[in-house]
Write a protein that holds these residues in place. Structure first.
Motif: not given
Length: 265
Positions: A51-63, A165-168, A201-204
């Motif tokens: 989920k963290g990688c999905f939201f951050s668009r990191v390693c979406e299609y390659a490990p 605002v998204n804590h990044a 600020k978040t559990q994620n």
């Protein structure tokens, strides 16, 4: 997948074994994302990482070439206590953030829970993580070999940065100063280095570029009254947050914690 064994000193409890569907108890419910399009499928056994990688668009299609992290249970902050909550998470919830708040007030490190001095949080960390070499105060950029080697060896970081605002991490000159606990790292196929982070600020679980976090940490220069606390007094160290006792280019390196390692090859 393999597990490294705990090494001294081991203040928090051993990490929990993760499996698909593992739940973590906290005061809020994490965002549920049903990833059905194949993104980040390499991490399907570790839903938080996926989920963290999905939201951050990191390693979406390659490990990634490598990814490892310590499974720290999230704790949500109450009031401006992000640094104390990050430390409590590192310590496995014992002592609690409330106990650490009382300790910090007694030592005149804070008024409301705020910690605008890395030196102050370092002293608290060293007090509650006794033992030679348990932690050290790092002065300088985060994006360096020393920090990367520490993370690869299973260490953790307590890092102040500006939170968007998204804590990044962002660049607000210190006006949105916040603390995070870095619990692992990821290296993608292009050798870009990312960190896995927890904060109050978040559990994620968050996934951030180490370079971006380093830049944010290095721009902590000015105090700004937090919008949610217009009438509160906040304690700054001598020289302010940009001084030698402040937050700018400061972080706390923690050695020798047990670590759950995910190998993707």
């Amino acid at each position: 997948m393999s597990h490294t064994s705990p090494v001294a000193p081991p203040p928090p409890p051993p990490p929990m074994l993760m499996s698909p569907g593992t739940s973590v108890h906290a005061k809020d419910v994490p965002v549920v994302v049903n990833i059905t399009t194949g993104e980040c499928s390499w991490a399907w056994e570790f839903p938080e990482v996926q989920k963290g990688c999905f939201f951050s668009r990191v390693c979406e299609y390659a490990p990634p070439k490598h990814c490892q992290y310590y499974n720290v249970k999230s704790i949500l902050q109450v009031g401006p206590t992000c640094g104390l909550v990050a430390l409590s998470m590192l310590l496995g919830g014992q002592p609690t953030a409330d106990y650490l708040l009382k300790d910090a007030i007694a030592n005149e490190f804070t008024l409301n829970g705020e910690l605008f001095s890395a030196q102050y949080l370092y002293k608290l960390t060293r007090k509650h993580m006794p033992g030679p070499g348990a932690c050290q105060l790092h002065e300088g950029l985060l994006n360096c070999k020393k920090v990367k080697d520490l993370l690869k060896a299973g260490g953790c970081l307590l890092v102040p940065y500006d939170a968007d605002v998204n804590h990044a991490p962002c660049l607000k000159s210190g006006h949105r100063a916040h603390w995070a606990l870095i619990v692992g790292y990821l290296v993608d196929i292009q050798d870009r280095f990312y960190v896995l982070a927890r904060h109050g600020k978040t559990q994620n679980l968050a996934v951030w570029s180490l370079e971006t976090l380093s830049e944010s940490n290095a721009n902590l220069l000015e105090f700004a009254q937090p919008k949610g606390y217009p009438d509160n007094d906040f304690l700054q160290p001598p020289g302010g947050i940009g001084g030698s006792l402040g937050l700018n280019e400061r972080s706390i390196l923690v050695n020798g914690l047990p670590q759950q390692v995910l190998h993707v090859r």
